[in-house]
Design an enzyme around this catalytic site. Structure first.
Site, short mmCIF file in Angstrom:
data_model
loop_
_atom_site.label_atom_id
_atom_site.label_comp_id
_atom_site.label_asym_id
_atom_site.label_seq_id
_atom_site.Cartn_x
_atom_site.Cartn_y
_atom_site.Cartn_z
CE LYS A 86 60.48 42.89 -16.90
NZ LYS A 86 59.42 43.96 -17.45
O1 G3P Z 1 56.38 46.03 -16.54
C1 G3P Z 1 55.78 45.12 -15.47
C2 G3P Z 1 54.81 45.83 -14.65
O2 G3P Z 1 55.17 47.15 -14.31
C3 G3P Z 1 53.39 45.62 -15.16
O3 G3P Z 1 52.63 46.41 -14.55
O4 G3P Z 1 50.28 47.44 -14.39
O5 G3P Z 1 50.58 45.51 -15.79
O6 G3P Z 1 50.73 45.19 -13.37
P1 G3P Z 1 51.01 46.02 -14.31
#
Ligand code: G3P
Length: 222
Positions: free
Chosen positions: A83
């Site tokens: 990633k």
């Molecule tokens: O893994 C990346 C993403 O899903 C992060 O989500 O909730 O931190 O915006 P969030």
């Protein structure tokens, strides 16, 4: 639509994997830090539990560092997807890894143009962050619709749309209606998707009726 779990928590990964729900895992440096312990052991264990793709993220911001880290991450398992962030160096690393047959997930996608460029660089997945767009007053799901339309217009792109930053079950239904390839879910969202108040009440009533019946028919068994 594939379901990935967005976590580095081994207990959650085992729990939902045992239910047959998980097609893969996504992690990021924030999720990895949250778990504590030795990240190497955690990453290795995840790749053993899960058969599908496991996204492990680099933390370098320049090309050569990303390449070194990505190669080390791939040593944890053949199912590791490297990633990388949506930056010029990230795209260059994406191109190099993809040309060597190493799958890449380009993360931190906030526009259709970024998704288009990541697809051009050979990404297996683009990760648009819809919850974070909602947070700043932009409809994140519109971005998924735009990317889907663009990728459908150009079938030569094999890149899959991995909807990330999902905050609630309605996001999941909307992503599925659009035809996104993958959603990556925090464990709490996956848990909410299983539940419905009428399921709970219905089961309680079934069991109460059965107990009444048993009171007069104590020898009956199912
Ligand atoms: O893994 C990346 C993403 O899903 C992060 O989500 O909730 O931190 O915006 P969030």
């Amino acid at each position: 639509m594939k379901i990935f779990l967005d976590t580095a928590n081994l207990d959650s990964i085992r729990k939902y994997n045992d239910m047959g729900l998980l097609d893969g895992i996504t992690t990021n440096p924030s999720l990895m830090s949250k778990e504590g312990g030795n990240p190497k052991n955690v990453m290795e264990e995840i790749t053993k539990i899960i058969e599908g793709d496991v996204s492990l993220e680099v933390v370098s911001t320049e090309y050569s560092g990303m390449m070194d880290e990505g190669k080390r991450l791939r040593e944890y398992g053949d199912n590791v997807v490297v990633k990388v962030p949506m930056t010029p160096d990230g795209l260059k690393a994406c191109k190099s890894f993809s040309s060597d047959g190493i799958p890449v997930n380009v993360t931190l996608i906030f526009s259709a143009n970024q998704a288009l460029l990541a697809a051009k660089s050979g990404a297996r997945y683009v990760s648009p962050f819809i919850g974070r767009l909602d947070d700043v007053g932009q409809d994140g799901m519109n971005l998924i619709k735009d990317i889907k339309q663009i990728f459908d217009n150009y079938p030569q792109f094999k890149t899959q749309i991995l909807v990330a930053s999902i905050r609630h079950p309605v996001h999941v239904v909307d992503a599925a209606k659009i035809g996104a390839d993958v959603v990556t879910l925090p464990p709490a969202v996956l848990d909410k998707m299983m539940k419905h108040p009428l399921t709970k009440i219905g089961l309680e009533n079934f069991l109460a009726d059965w107990e009444k019946f048993k009171a007069t028919n104590p020898d009956v068994k199912i």
